[in-house]
Scaffold this motif. Sequence first.
Motif, PDB file in Angstrom:
ATOM      1  N   THR B  67       0.757  -1.047   0.153  1.00 21.64           N
ATOM      2  CA  THR B  67      -0.038  -0.037  -0.017  1.00 21.64           C
ATOM      3  C   THR B  67       0.953   1.299  -0.083  1.00 21.64           C
ATOM      4  N   ILE B  68       1.764   1.159   0.718  1.00 23.28           N
ATOM      5  CA  ILE B  68       2.967   2.248   0.786  1.00 23.28           C
ATOM      6  C   ILE B  68       3.304   2.764  -0.671  1.00 23.28           C
ATOM      7  N   GLY B  69       3.827   1.374  -1.248  1.00 22.50           N
ATOM      8  CA  GLY B  69       4.421   1.660  -2.698  1.00 22.50           C
ATOM      9  C   GLY B  69       3.265   2.241  -3.575  1.00 22.50           C
ATOM     10  N   MET B  70       1.985   1.710  -3.497  1.00 20.75           N
ATOM     11  CA  MET B  70       0.982   2.237  -4.444  1.00 20.75           C
ATOM     12  C   MET B  70       0.926   3.610  -4.165  1.00 20.75           C
ATOM     13  N   ILE B  71       0.570   4.030  -2.984  1.00 20.76           N
ATOM     14  CA  ILE B  71       0.244   5.461  -2.787  1.00 20.76           C
ATOM     15  C   ILE B  71       1.458   6.360  -2.976  1.00 20.76           C
ATOM     16  N   GLY B  72       2.507   6.100  -2.540  1.00 19.43           N
ATOM     17  CA  GLY B  72       3.882   6.774  -2.905  1.00 19.43           C
ATOM     18  C   GLY B  72       3.981   7.070  -4.287  1.00 19.43           C
ATOM     19  N   MET B  73       3.879   5.882  -5.090  1.00 21.39           N
ATOM     20  CA  MET B  73       4.038   6.088  -6.687  1.00 21.39           C
ATOM     21  C   MET B  73       2.913   6.894  -7.119  1.00 21.39           C
ATOM     22  N   ILE B  74       1.578   6.810  -6.623  1.00 21.45           N
ATOM     23  CA  ILE B  74       0.656   7.774  -6.948  1.00 21.45           C
ATOM     24  C   ILE B  74       0.807   9.075  -7.032  1.00 21.45           C
ATOM     25  N   ALA B  75       1.515   9.519  -5.587  1.00 21.37           N
ATOM     26  CA  ALA B  75       1.847  10.793  -5.318  1.00 21.37           C
ATOM     27  C   ALA B  75       2.822  11.171  -6.013  1.00 21.37           C
ATOM     28  N   LEU B  76       3.975  10.306  -6.259  1.00 19.55           N
ATOM     29  CA  LEU B  76       5.084  10.921  -7.229  1.00 19.55           C
ATOM     30  C   LEU B  76       4.757  11.289  -8.577  1.00 19.55           C
ATOM     31  N   THR B  77       3.910  10.221  -9.259  1.00 14.89           N
ATOM     32  CA  THR B  77       3.257  10.585 -10.596  1.00 14.89           C
ATOM     33  C   THR B  77       2.419  11.961 -10.612  1.00 14.89           C
ATOM     34  N   TYR B  78       1.834  12.139  -9.592  1.00 15.71           N
ATOM     35  CA  TYR B  78       1.137  13.150  -9.414  1.00 15.71           C
ATOM     36  C   TYR B  78       1.539  14.362  -9.283  1.00 15.71           C
ATOM     37  N   TRP B  79       2.518  14.284  -8.212  1.00 17.00           N
ATOM     38  CA  TRP B  79       3.284  15.671  -7.848  1.00 17.00           C
ATOM     39  C   TRP B  79       4.255  16.119  -9.212  1.00 17.00           C
ATOM     40  N   PRO B 102       1.264   1.302 -15.077  1.00 19.76           N
ATOM     41  CA  PRO B 102       2.455   0.506 -15.216  1.00 19.76           C
ATOM     42  C   PRO B 102       3.429   0.714 -13.928  1.00 19.76           C
ATOM     43  N   VAL B 103       4.004   1.793 -13.810  1.00 18.81           N
ATOM     44  CA  VAL B 103       4.684   2.172 -12.980  1.00 18.81           C
ATOM     45  C   VAL B 103       4.282   2.211 -11.434  1.00 18.81           C
ATOM     46  N   ILE B 104       2.977   2.401 -11.201  1.00 25.05           N
ATOM     47  CA  ILE B 104       2.398   2.240  -9.967  1.00 25.05           C
ATOM     48  C   ILE B 104       2.363   0.904  -9.677  1.00 25.05           C
ATOM     49  N   PHE B 105       1.822   0.013 -10.524  1.00 21.99           N
ATOM     50  CA  PHE B 105       1.765  -1.434 -10.347  1.00 21.99           C
ATOM     51  C   PHE B 105       3.282  -1.786 -10.021  1.00 21.99           C
ATOM     52  N   ALA B 106       4.251  -1.667 -10.621  1.00 24.82           N
ATOM     53  CA  ALA B 106       5.587  -2.161 -10.382  1.00 24.82           C
ATOM     54  C   ALA B 106       6.011  -1.771  -9.102  1.00 24.82           C
ATOM     55  N   ILE B 107       6.113  -0.537  -8.829  1.00 23.11           N
ATOM     56  CA  ILE B 107       6.535  -0.092  -7.337  1.00 23.11           C
ATOM     57  C   ILE B 107       5.667  -0.850  -6.137  1.00 23.11           C
ATOM     58  N   THR B 108       4.338  -0.927  -6.466  1.00 20.98           N
ATOM     59  CA  THR B 108       3.633  -1.714  -5.442  1.00 20.98           C
ATOM     60  C   THR B 108       3.994  -3.142  -5.454  1.00 20.98           C
ATOM     61  N   ILE B 109       4.249  -3.773  -6.344  1.00 22.51           N
ATOM     62  CA  ILE B 109       4.884  -5.255  -6.331  1.00 22.51           C
ATOM     63  C   ILE B 109       6.255  -5.069  -5.672  1.00 22.51           C
ATOM     64  N   LEU B 110       7.147  -4.131  -6.232  1.00 22.96           N
ATOM     65  CA  LEU B 110       8.495  -4.183  -5.778  1.00 22.96           C
ATOM     66  C   LEU B 110       8.456  -3.905  -4.141  1.00 22.96           C
ATOM     67  N   LEU B 111       7.609  -2.916  -3.570  1.00 18.45           N
ATOM     68  CA  LEU B 111       7.748  -2.810  -1.940  1.00 18.45           C
ATOM     69  C   LEU B 111       6.945  -4.036  -1.528  1.00 18.45           C
ATOM     70  N   SER B 112       6.004  -4.865  -1.972  1.00 19.14           N
ATOM     71  CA  SER B 112       5.354  -5.743  -1.373  1.00 19.14           C
ATOM     72  C   SER B 112       6.405  -6.967  -1.309  1.00 19.14           C
ATOM     73  N   ALA B 113       7.364  -7.078  -2.380  1.00 19.56           N
ATOM     74  CA  ALA B 113       8.417  -7.923  -2.045  1.00 19.56           C
ATOM     75  C   ALA B 113       9.381  -7.705  -1.200  1.00 19.56           C
TER      76      ALA B 113
END
Lengths: 461, 181
Positions: B67-79, B102-113
């Motif tokens: 979740t942190i990865g997903m929110i973080g990446m949404i925030a980054l792309t938004y900002w 695609p990038v949001i998904f990738a980072i969500t997966i990365l932080l989950s891993a």
Amino acid sequence: MSSNAKDLTNLKVQKELLIDGNPTFGSVTNDVSRVVESKPGKLWYLLFGISVSLTLMLFGMIGYLFWEGTGIWGLNNPVGWGWAIVNFVFWVGIGHAGTLISAVLFLLRQRWRTSINRFAEAMTIFAVICALLFPTIHVGRVWLLYWVLPLPNQMAMWPNFRSPLLWDTFAVGTYFTCSLLFWYVGLIPDLATLRDRAKDKISKLMYGIFALGWRGGNRQWQHYELAYLVLAGISTPLVLSVHSIVSTDFATSLVPGWHTTIFPPYFVAGAIFSGFAMVMTLALIARKVYNLEHIFTSKVLERMSWVMLLTGSMVGYAYAMEFFIAWYSGNEYERFAFINRAFGPYAWAYWIMITCNVISPQLFWFKKLRTSIPVLFILSIVINIGMWFERFVIVMTLSRDFLPSSWDYFSPTIYDVGILIGSFGLFFTMFLLFLRFLPLVAMSEVKGVLPEADPHHGGSH
Amino acid sequence: MSLFRKLPGVVLAEFESTGSLLHAAEKMSEAGYEKYDCHSPFPIHGMDQAMRLKRSPMGYIIGTMGTIGMIGMIALTYWTNIYGYQMVISGKEYFSWQAFIPVIFAITILLSAFGAFFGMLALNKLPQLFNPIFGSDLFAKVTDDGFFVSVECDDPMYDEAKVKSFLESIGGKNVEVVKGE
């Protein structure tokens, strides 16, 4: 033990045995550890020598490339994506079979995967390293590569997250990291086995450090199994997304022959197809060199050929469908792109691709052929040649685009060829080091599928 | 020597098979032991229930990280697209989220891993390169074909003689006391 042996013969009748012979937990440990513990033979040194030489050639050529620029390749004006992108897609594709075996088949509870899973994952990691090399050197000015990362910089610029090339950075980077973690988690119990068997100080120390102090207690296994399950669970959508994203490098462009929605599924099927062929090649060599015929059983090999038959047929269907849609679309550029592929200047490559990828896997319908080791070995190599040519054919679509005055034919230079061959050297160098120092079969998983591993085995409970 | 706490010694007993280890685990939890563990070369099906272990909290760790990865990446792309560096591409909105999936998904997966990997290490208190249990020569078999029960000496019910005889009574062999530090 004798009662166990009797039960084993009974079980053979009841359900198929995944590992041949009459293996015990101890014999699995011995068979696999012996590969690492014994000095490698002459053959290993020979192969390693060749691979390292090729790797050095690769590094030399890359050094020259950095100095001189991408002009040393055969790139020309329409074909701006030469072999570097062909090789990138080829190597990423190879990697996918490893994840499919380790993650997707794990979730589907296909327990025959246990014997091939470890080195298929190793193959994934090494293939992805080779893959990552190509876009890295293809950017030309490598020292600016950090621009693809969202790092605050003095130019106050940020990457364009809409670009499929940037998606690649994230997808392939994540893929590499997840594969590495997954592989390492799987290795921990086996590294502990090697640690406990190690005789000399250095191996004791090295295996000891990397085994992290694993004690095999169920309180550890409990978290371990869940971590493994989740890593498998997240790798599954990841592996499907990675090659889909790689295909969008092509599909989101406006080039006729690339701009199609069939690309993501067709790329994923092709990736699994070529990856299984590579696993097959490596497994056949490893089982011969290390006498592991009873672990890489003919049953496992046969099932791998089923997967290749399935994905190969999907790839063949995709080729046909591409052609059909090109005609059906009524778009003359689209039609031209495909007729040009099959009958234009690259027709030779197209028909190599068709022969290797569409016709050759159909031979797996015959039981005699798919259970014959030499046939499997030759076909696995043929398929990989075909899959390389598939990417070549796709990239060479560029050579004849909209404007005939800008058409050009791509001819590789010695550096194109050398870097491709060198990447195989790099791949095999890493793979041979893996065979030398790490257990090539996941011992703890293989033990887990032996009949005695079932606590209710033999009615003792 | 451990950096954080003294590692307790253990009483170790070997069992023959997965079945007898599972059986022993049931007896141990029935008898009320808490600080014991069942060691095996591979995970044994049903052992968690036999030892009455609580469900692993791994799921929460991984879920939080993802979740942190997903929110973080949404925030980054938004900002970056609204404030950082605006780009008009194909006349789309600045924050055209569909292209960022695609990038949001990738980072969500990365932080989950990362959550799965580092969470597992943290819960298992790994790396822990030294443990008194490695002092037992017999215990090296645990990564090969040995099945062991270990009882830590800081278990509330610990009494060396009693534990030893109990382990023998439930089928343990080669009972051994491994001293702590």
